[in-house]
Write a protein that holds these residues in place. Sequence first.
Motif, PDB file in Angstrom:
ATOM      1  N   ARG A 165      41.355 -26.139   0.529  1.00 40.45           N
ATOM      2  CA  ARG A 165      41.549 -25.192  -0.686  1.00 40.45           C
ATOM      3  C   ARG A 165      42.865 -24.586  -0.651  1.00 40.45           C
ATOM      4  O   ARG A 165      43.059 -24.027   0.630  1.00 40.45           O
ATOM      5  N   ARG A 166      43.708 -24.518  -1.531  1.00 37.88           N
ATOM      6  CA  ARG A 166      45.194 -23.836  -1.366  1.00 37.88           C
ATOM      7  C   ARG A 166      45.403 -23.041  -2.832  1.00 37.88           C
ATOM      8  O   ARG A 166      44.718 -23.169  -3.601  1.00 37.88           O
ATOM      9  N   TYR A 167      46.440 -22.061  -2.712  1.00 38.14           N
ATOM     10  CA  TYR A 167      46.449 -21.017  -3.520  1.00 38.14           C
ATOM     11  C   TYR A 167      48.022 -21.067  -3.782  1.00 38.14           C
ATOM     12  O   TYR A 167      48.624 -20.665  -2.717  1.00 38.14           O
ATOM     13  N   ARG A 168      48.541 -21.213  -4.996  1.00 37.74           N
ATOM     14  CA  ARG A 168      49.893 -21.381  -5.283  1.00 37.74           C
ATOM     15  C   ARG A 168      50.232 -20.024  -6.216  1.00 37.74           C
ATOM     16  O   ARG A 168      49.700 -19.875  -7.199  1.00 37.74           O
ATOM     17  N   PHE A 169      51.054 -19.230  -5.636  1.00 39.78           N
ATOM     18  CA  PHE A 169      51.709 -18.139  -6.559  1.00 39.78           C
ATOM     19  C   PHE A 169      52.722 -18.669  -7.634  1.00 39.78           C
ATOM     20  O   PHE A 169      53.426 -19.394  -7.015  1.00 39.78           O
TER      21      PHE A 169
ATOM     22  N   PRO B  67      53.552 -17.205   7.085  1.00 41.47           N
ATOM     23  CA  PRO B  67      52.972 -17.961   8.170  1.00 41.47           C
ATOM     24  C   PRO B  67      53.139 -17.328   9.467  1.00 41.47           C
ATOM     25  O   PRO B  67      54.301 -17.036   9.601  1.00 41.47           O
ATOM     26  N   GLY B  68      52.018 -17.465  10.144  1.00 43.76           N
ATOM     27  CA  GLY B  68      52.264 -17.088  11.573  1.00 43.76           C
ATOM     28  C   GLY B  68      52.239 -15.592  12.045  1.00 43.76           C
ATOM     29  O   GLY B  68      52.379 -15.262  13.118  1.00 43.76           O
ATOM     30  N   THR B  69      52.163 -14.892  10.848  1.00 42.66           N
ATOM     31  CA  THR B  69      52.073 -13.297  11.135  1.00 42.66           C
ATOM     32  C   THR B  69      50.512 -12.768  10.842  1.00 42.66           C
ATOM     33  O   THR B  69      49.901 -13.402  10.009  1.00 42.66           O
ATOM     34  N   ASP B  70      50.260 -11.824  11.782  1.00 43.89           N
ATOM     35  CA  ASP B  70      48.969 -10.977  11.087  1.00 43.89           C
ATOM     36  C   ASP B  70      49.161  -9.560  11.329  1.00 43.89           C
ATOM     37  O   ASP B  70      50.360  -8.944  11.584  1.00 43.89           O
ATOM     38  N   VAL B  71      48.203  -8.514  11.094  1.00 45.63           N
ATOM     39  CA  VAL B  71      48.353  -7.300  11.336  1.00 45.63           C
ATOM     40  C   VAL B  71      48.963  -6.852  12.565  1.00 45.63           C
ATOM     41  O   VAL B  71      49.761  -5.811  12.553  1.00 45.63           O
TER      42      VAL B  71
ATOM     43  N   PHE C 250      49.642 -20.698  -0.223  1.00 47.50           N
ATOM     44  CA  PHE C 250      48.669 -19.829   0.968  1.00 47.50           C
ATOM     45  C   PHE C 250      47.332 -20.508   0.894  1.00 47.50           C
ATOM     46  O   PHE C 250      46.827 -21.324   0.114  1.00 47.50           O
ATOM     47  N   GLU C 251      46.801 -20.481   2.297  1.00 47.61           N
ATOM     48  CA  GLU C 251      45.397 -20.969   2.523  1.00 47.61           C
ATOM     49  C   GLU C 251      44.507 -19.913   1.956  1.00 47.61           C
ATOM     50  O   GLU C 251      43.690 -20.221   1.923  1.00 47.61           O
ATOM     51  N   ASP C 252      44.706 -18.865   2.175  1.00 43.21           N
ATOM     52  CA  ASP C 252      43.914 -17.346   1.832  1.00 43.21           C
ATOM     53  C   ASP C 252      44.359 -17.199   0.722  1.00 43.21           C
ATOM     54  O   ASP C 252      45.302 -16.450   0.324  1.00 43.21           O
ATOM     55  N   PRO C 253      43.246 -16.863  -0.301  1.00 38.02           N
ATOM     56  CA  PRO C 253      43.557 -16.242  -1.492  1.00 38.02           C
ATOM     57  C   PRO C 253      43.986 -14.515  -1.284  1.00 38.02           C
ATOM     58  O   PRO C 253      44.618 -14.347  -2.238  1.00 38.02           O
ATOM     59  N   GLU C 254      43.318 -14.065  -0.366  1.00 39.15           N
ATOM     60  CA  GLU C 254      43.680 -12.610  -0.163  1.00 39.15           C
ATOM     61  C   GLU C 254      45.251 -12.662  -0.098  1.00 39.15           C
ATOM     62  O   GLU C 254      46.033 -11.458  -0.359  1.00 39.15           O
ATOM     63  N   MET C 255      45.975 -13.395   0.854  1.00 37.11           N
ATOM     64  CA  MET C 255      47.333 -13.426   1.110  1.00 37.11           C
ATOM     65  C   MET C 255      48.072 -13.727  -0.008  1.00 37.11           C
ATOM     66  O   MET C 255      49.164 -13.028  -0.450  1.00 37.11           O
TER      67      MET C 255
ATOM     68  N   VAL D 186      47.357 -19.924  -8.761  1.00 29.97           N
ATOM     69  CA  VAL D 186      46.487 -21.248  -9.208  1.00 29.97           C
ATOM     70  C   VAL D 186      45.910 -21.791  -7.863  1.00 29.97           C
ATOM     71  O   VAL D 186      46.414 -22.030  -6.744  1.00 29.97           O
ATOM     72  N   ALA D 187      44.636 -22.043  -8.062  1.00 32.93           N
ATOM     73  CA  ALA D 187      43.892 -22.355  -6.866  1.00 32.93           C
ATOM     74  C   ALA D 187      43.835 -24.140  -7.073  1.00 32.93           C
ATOM     75  O   ALA D 187      43.635 -24.528  -8.117  1.00 32.93           O
ATOM     76  N   TYR D 188      43.687 -25.013  -6.074  1.00 36.14           N
ATOM     77  CA  TYR D 188      43.673 -26.424  -6.259  1.00 36.14           C
ATOM     78  C   TYR D 188      43.194 -26.902  -4.692  1.00 36.14           C
ATOM     79  O   TYR D 188      43.240 -26.128  -3.711  1.00 36.14           O
ATOM     80  N   ASP D 189      42.765 -28.076  -4.672  1.00 34.74           N
ATOM     81  CA  ASP D 189      42.346 -28.727  -3.692  1.00 34.74           C
ATOM     82  C   ASP D 189      43.612 -29.597  -3.237  1.00 34.74           C
ATOM     83  O   ASP D 189      44.120 -30.501  -3.933  1.00 34.74           O
TER      84      ASP D 189
END
Length: 139
Positions: A34-38, A97-101, A48-53, A26-29
């Motif tokens: 913009r945030r994305y909730r699984f 949060p706080g991790t990347d590739v 999540f802040e990022d839809p890809e994540m 779900v996307a919401y403001d």
Amino acid sequence: MAKSDEPTTETTESIHREYILDVRIVAYDAPEGRRYRFEAPEHRGVEFEDPEMAELYADVYFDVNGFEEAGTGERGVPPEVIQAGRDTLAAYFLTQPGTDVNWVASFYGVKPVKVEKYVSWVRERATEIREGAAEMGET
């Protein structure tokens, strides 16, 4: 009736992505953007802040046939994810949060391209699982 001077805090939600078995993003403001909730049955909403994540998190969810983070603690990993193997755990770590590739690559002692390969395997399996379930009539 008197008009209130208080600002409204209405949020507009929309489905960013919908999957089988009542799983969706779900996307919401929010005030921070913009945030994305699984969302999934019996799974607390993870944001999540990022839809890809958020989509990668959904792929991990399907790759392990579902999991629940409740009760794992702030830094815990669901047992289903740990048992699934290195590639699934690497993909799960990326959604935190706080991790990347680069962080995940350092954790495993591999190059970032290897982590990207792990993620591609998880995405492929999740797609196959969803397609197979849909063919069997799961909606």
